[in-house]
Design an enzyme around this catalytic site. Structure first.
Site, PDB file in Angstrom:
ATOM      1  CG  HIS A   1     -14.019 -66.097  -5.496  1.00 18.99           C
ATOM      2  ND1 HIS A   1     -13.460 -65.135  -5.922  1.00 18.99           N
ATOM      3  CD2 HIS A   1     -14.116 -66.798  -6.869  1.00 18.99           C
ATOM      4  CE1 HIS A   1     -12.958 -65.362  -7.398  1.00 18.99           C
ATOM      5  NE2 HIS A   1     -13.492 -66.350  -7.463  1.00 18.99           N
TER       6      HIS A   1
ATOM      7  CE1 TYR B   1      -8.705 -56.554  -1.708  1.00 16.74           C
ATOM      8  CE2 TYR B   1      -9.162 -58.841  -1.876  1.00 16.74           C
ATOM      9  CZ  TYR B   1      -9.678 -57.579  -2.000  1.00 16.74           C
ATOM     10  OH  TYR B   1     -10.777 -57.167  -2.199  1.00 16.74           O
TER      11      TYR B   1
ATOM     12  N   PRO C   1     -12.638 -49.041  -2.970  1.00 16.96           N
ATOM     13  CG  PRO C   1     -11.749 -49.055  -4.869  1.00 16.96           C
ATOM     14  CD  PRO C   1     -12.040 -48.338  -3.818  1.00 16.96           C
TER      15      PRO C   1
ATOM     16  CE  LYS D   1     -17.875 -55.628   2.913  1.00 15.86           C
ATOM     17  NZ  LYS D   1     -18.078 -56.754   1.940  1.00 15.86           N
TER      18      LYS D   1
ATOM     19  CE1 TYR E   1     -12.475 -58.684   0.317  1.00 12.36           C
ATOM     20  CE2 TYR E   1     -13.948 -60.505  -0.398  1.00 12.36           C
ATOM     21  CZ  TYR E   1     -13.066 -59.499  -0.700  1.00 12.36           C
ATOM     22  OH  TYR E   1     -12.582 -59.404  -2.043  1.00 12.36           O
TER      23      TYR E   1
END
Length: 389
Positions: A72, A200, A292, A296, A384
């Site tokens: 991604h 998200y 979550p 990480k 991220y």
């Protein structure tokens, strides 16, 4: 039995550490209280940083991830009824890979088996002993018979509820914790993902996340009260709630189906300091837990065992204790940055019961800033995809 490093726990942290040590010519034995099948049955994380993939490659366990994993380049944030894409690759030159933790564990198990290394499953009553001396040992019971392993070092990779951290005197350890007032209800379904990248979603009804395990298997989450039970969430109710919390385009394109796994996970931030106690080291969930939201947990375990394996290689090859002396501080520096990022993502995206409309407006202002500021988008992206090891 005698070995150089006794590793407690055959999850990804313990297995990856074992393979790294083997690559450096350092003998090791892994003890695991559950069966291998049980370990593989645990449904966990599924997003890998480039650094984690590189470690799998280093130990010869990355081939299937490159073949089956989904790379991604970005991530989507949804709020106020619209979706906004963050171009992580454009900001950092790095990507992330969707590849289930169960698959990582299987690949590492197979690599360990191929190397002929010892893993003792169903080891009961495991106890790390004398780790504050120069002759540590680990005792355990197998098939009703007591055994003991003499070793140079002990690596506690046995998770949040494991025996390693619990064996440390309370006066020698400090813990930091934040319990979040909600959980994640997650389902796994044999359905195509609703989007090629993760979504998200911040919504007045609560957070939602659309992710996947493959092009045919999806993983979805909705925020729920901590006292909810999965019996209260039949599939139809879950899908209806998810559709309410995502943007209209995603809701229209969502393919639903029967769940093949369903669970509720509480969210917490937890750090134990230090991560070294004499000749015993903690790594992964034994030392820290993150919500979550930032993806990480598994990646922090990978960076921990990278630091630890390098420190032990230095000890044996260069006769230097500098690496093991610096392990805790080095690992914790990266851990706390990941804890901060995971806390920030969680704070920005979830509905908090005591923050009301003011809190909700602050979240929307934060999200609007993140998606419209090049600097803020780059900061999210940098964290991220994973800070450097």
């Amino acid at each position: 039995m005698r070995t150089k490093v006794a590793i407690i726990g055959a999850g990804p942290a313990g297995l990856l550490l074992g393979q790294l040590l083997h690559r450096y010519g350092i003998d090791n034995v892994i003890l695991e209280r559950q069966t291998g099948e049980y370990v593989l049955g645990r449904i966990r994380a599924g997003l890998l940083e480039e650094g984690t993939v590189a470690l799998l490659d280093e130990v010869g366990a990355g081939e299937r991830a490159h073949r089956e994993g989904l790379v991604h380049h970005g991530v989507e944030l949804a709020f106020s009824g619209a979706r906004h894409r963050i171009d992580m690759y454009g900001a950092t030159g790095k990507t992330v890979m969707i590849y289930g933790q169960t698959e990582v564990t299987l690949d590492l198990m197979n690599a360990r088996k191929a190397a002929g290394l010892t893993t003792i499953y169903q080891a009961a009553d495991v106890k790390p002993l004398d780790f504050d001396t120069d002759r540590p040992r680990v005792s355990y019971v197998k098939d009703g018979v007591s055994h003991e392993i003499e070793c140079d070092f002990i690596a506690g990779c046995d998770g949040f509820h494991g025996v390693s951290r619990a064996s440390v005197k309370p006066s020698a350890i400090q813990t930091f914790e934040r319990i979040y007032p909600f959980g994640w209800l997650g389902i796994l379904s044999e359905t195509p993902p609703v989007s090629p990248e993760l979504i998200y979603s911040n919504h007045a009804r609560g957070f939602a996340l659309c992710t996947m395990r493959s092009t045919r298997r999806s993983r979805y989450y909705v925020q729920c009260p901590l006292d909810d039970h999965i019996d209260q969430w039949p599939d139809e109710r879950f899908w209806d709630e998810l559709k309410r919390r995502i943007d209209q385009k995603a809701a229209d394109e969502l393919v639903t189906g029967p769940s093949i796994e369903k669970s509720i996970a509480p969210l917490r931030s937890f750090v134990a300091e230090p991560m070294r106690f004499g000749r015993m080291f903690l790594a992964g969930d034994a030392a820290h837990i993150v919500p979550p939201t930032g993806a990480k947990g598994l990646n922090l375990a990978a960076s921990d065992v990278h630091y630890l394996s390098q420190a032990l290689r230095e000890y044996y090859d260069e006769k230097s204790s500098a690496g093991i002396d610096g392990y805790s501080a080095k690992a914790l520096s990266r851990v706390w940055k990941a804890v901060r990022f995971s806390w920030w993502m969680t704070s920005m995206l979830h509905k908090f019961p005591d923050e009301g409309e003011f809190g909700a407006r602050i979240q929307l202002a934060e999200l609007d800033y993140v998606v419209n500021s090049k600097a803020a988008s780059a900061s999210l992206s940098e964290n991220y995809v994973g800070l450097p090891f």
